[in-house]
Design a protein around this motif. Structure first.
Motif, PDB file in Angstrom:
ATOM      1  N   GLU A  34      33.281  57.179  43.838  1.00 30.37           N
ATOM      2  CA  GLU A  34      33.307  55.718  43.943  1.00 30.37           C
ATOM      3  C   GLU A  34      33.075  55.045  42.598  1.00 30.37           C
ATOM      4  OE1 GLU A  34      30.846  54.669  47.271  1.00 30.37           O
ATOM      5  OE2 GLU A  34      32.442  55.204  48.676  1.00 30.37           O
ATOM      6  N   LEU A  37      36.296  55.334  40.719  1.00 28.38           N
ATOM      7  CA  LEU A  37      37.267  54.338  41.217  1.00 28.38           C
ATOM      8  C   LEU A  37      36.955  52.956  40.673  1.00 28.38           C
ATOM      9  CD1 LEU A  37      38.087  54.709  45.023  1.00 28.38           C
ATOM     10  CD2 LEU A  37      39.649  54.729  43.094  1.00 28.38           C
ATOM     11  N   LYS A  38      35.659  52.630  40.682  1.00 32.30           N
ATOM     12  CA  LYS A  38      35.241  51.307  40.198  1.00 32.30           C
ATOM     13  C   LYS A  38      35.627  51.149  38.726  1.00 32.30           C
ATOM     14  CE  LYS A  38      31.309  48.274  40.783  1.00 32.30           C
ATOM     15  NZ  LYS A  38      29.906  48.163  41.123  1.00 32.30           N
ATOM     16  N   ARG A  41      39.349  50.599  38.488  1.00 38.87           N
ATOM     17  CA  ARG A  41      39.736  49.245  38.914  1.00 38.87           C
ATOM     18  C   ARG A  41      39.423  48.221  37.826  1.00 38.87           C
ATOM     19  NH1 ARG A  41      37.323  50.551  44.026  1.00 38.87           N
ATOM     20  NH2 ARG A  41      35.469  49.396  43.435  1.00 38.87           N
ATOM     21  N   LYS A  89      36.175  47.857  47.020  1.00 37.07           N
ATOM     22  CA  LYS A  89      36.958  49.078  47.224  1.00 37.07           C
ATOM     23  C   LYS A  89      38.294  48.732  47.876  1.00 37.07           C
ATOM     24  CE  LYS A  89      33.303  51.120  49.064  1.00 37.07           C
ATOM     25  NZ  LYS A  89      32.508  52.013  49.896  1.00 37.07           N
ATOM     26  N   GLU A  90      38.236  47.753  48.775  1.00 39.92           N
ATOM     27  CA  GLU A  90      39.440  47.296  49.462  1.00 39.92           C
ATOM     28  C   GLU A  90      39.411  45.787  49.586  1.00 39.92           C
ATOM     29  OE1 GLU A  90      38.415  49.713  52.494  1.00 39.92           O
ATOM     30  OE2 GLU A  90      39.785  51.326  51.985  1.00 39.92           O
ATOM     31  N   PRO A 133      43.592  49.082  48.772  1.00 40.61           N
ATOM     32  CA  PRO A 133      42.916  49.185  47.466  1.00 40.61           C
ATOM     33  C   PRO A 133      43.510  48.124  46.524  1.00 40.61           C
ATOM     34  CG  PRO A 133      43.777  51.316  48.200  1.00 40.61           C
ATOM     35  CD  PRO A 133      44.354  50.283  49.103  1.00 40.61           C
TER      36      PRO A 133
ATOM     37  N   ILE B   9      41.205  58.132  46.053  1.00 44.57           N
ATOM     38  CA  ILE B   9      41.271  57.472  47.369  1.00 44.57           C
ATOM     39  C   ILE B   9      41.575  58.524  48.444  1.00 44.57           C
ATOM     40  CG2 ILE B   9      42.690  55.907  48.802  1.00 44.57           C
ATOM     41  CD1 ILE B   9      42.943  54.169  46.182  1.00 44.57           C
TER      42      ILE B   9
END
Lengths: 199, 46
Positions: A34, A37-38, A41, A89-90, A133, B9
């Motif tokens: 996570e 991912l952050k 992004r 996240k979404e 996402p 994901i």
């Protein structure tokens, strides 16, 4: 009897510790993913920001206050959305498409309307309650604009969002000269294979 | 970066998000654009 009980207790403790450690590791792995991912992004295209600022500067230098102001307002809205979205996240599909629309409008201004675009969304999709996402479409839209601009006529970019079984299929298509090295299909497992499409 | 995001994901959600990039060709087999298909798992807010 005592020995059997002792062995059972030790075995149970062993199983408990094993399960506990396994869960702890799974949670740690999830947390790491996570965070990754952050971080990804948050890396919204620095060259897009730079390009946008150059465009605003161009309008300022030309004393074109109307376009400078319009561009700046759109740019501010997009930046706010990107900052908001990068924390999530979404996001609702509607919100992500709004960011994409703002991005396309900015690029349209930057490239003096040398391309056109359309965004079509399947009416069966509940855009307010469907979560996706954030900012996954934007880099493809950016490529499509670059490809579309390589067209001798006017570049056309079509973006479609539709349902495909239990997935959402987002299609971004341009009418440019395409990729020089032929077609490439890149599934998320990282394995690439060639693929062709007919217009 | 997109590839990396989709891969994470997929691992987090046990999903099968994929991206296909296709070279489009006209009737004379000349390059006629690029089509990107991005498949994402559907998640509903409720």
């Amino acid at each position: 009897m005592v020995a059997i009980t002792a062995v059972t207790v030790v075995a149970l403790i062993g199983v408990f510790v094993w399960v506990y450690n396994r869960r702890k590791k799974a949670k740690f792995d999830k947390d790491v993913m996570e965070v990754e991912l952050k971080a990804l992004r948050a890396q919204m295209n620095p060259h897009f920001i730079s390009n946008a600022l150059h465009s605003i500067n161009k309008y300022v230098m030309e004393n074109d206050r109307t376009n400078a102001s319009g561009y700046l307002a759109k740019f501010a809205s997009l930046m706010r959305l990107i900052l908001e979205n990068s924390r999530e996240k979404e996001v609702p599909l509607e919100q992500d498409l709004h960011a994409l629309e703002l991005y396309m409008q900015l690029e349209l201004l930057r490239f003096s309307n040398s391309f056109s675009y359309q965004i079509e969304v399947d009416p069966q999709i509940d855009v307010e309650n469907t979560l996706v996402p954030p900012m996954l479409l934007q880099p493809f839209a950016e490529n499509a604009i670059l490809h579309g601009l390589s067209n001798k006529g006017k570049g056309i970019i079509k973006i479609q969002v539709r349902k495909s079984n239990d997935m959402i299929c987002c299609v971004i298509e341009d009418n440019g000269n395409g990729m020089l090295d032929g077609a490439l299909s890149m599934p998320a497992d990282g394995k690439a294979h060639k693929s062709l499409g007919k217009r | 970066m997109i590839q990396e995001r989709l891969s994470i994901i997929n691992r987090l959600k046990k999903a099968k998000a994929t991206v296909n990039i296709l070279q489009l060709r006209d009737a004379q087999d000349r390059p006629g654009g690029v089509r990107v298909e991005l498949f994402l798992p559907v998640e509903l807010a409720f």
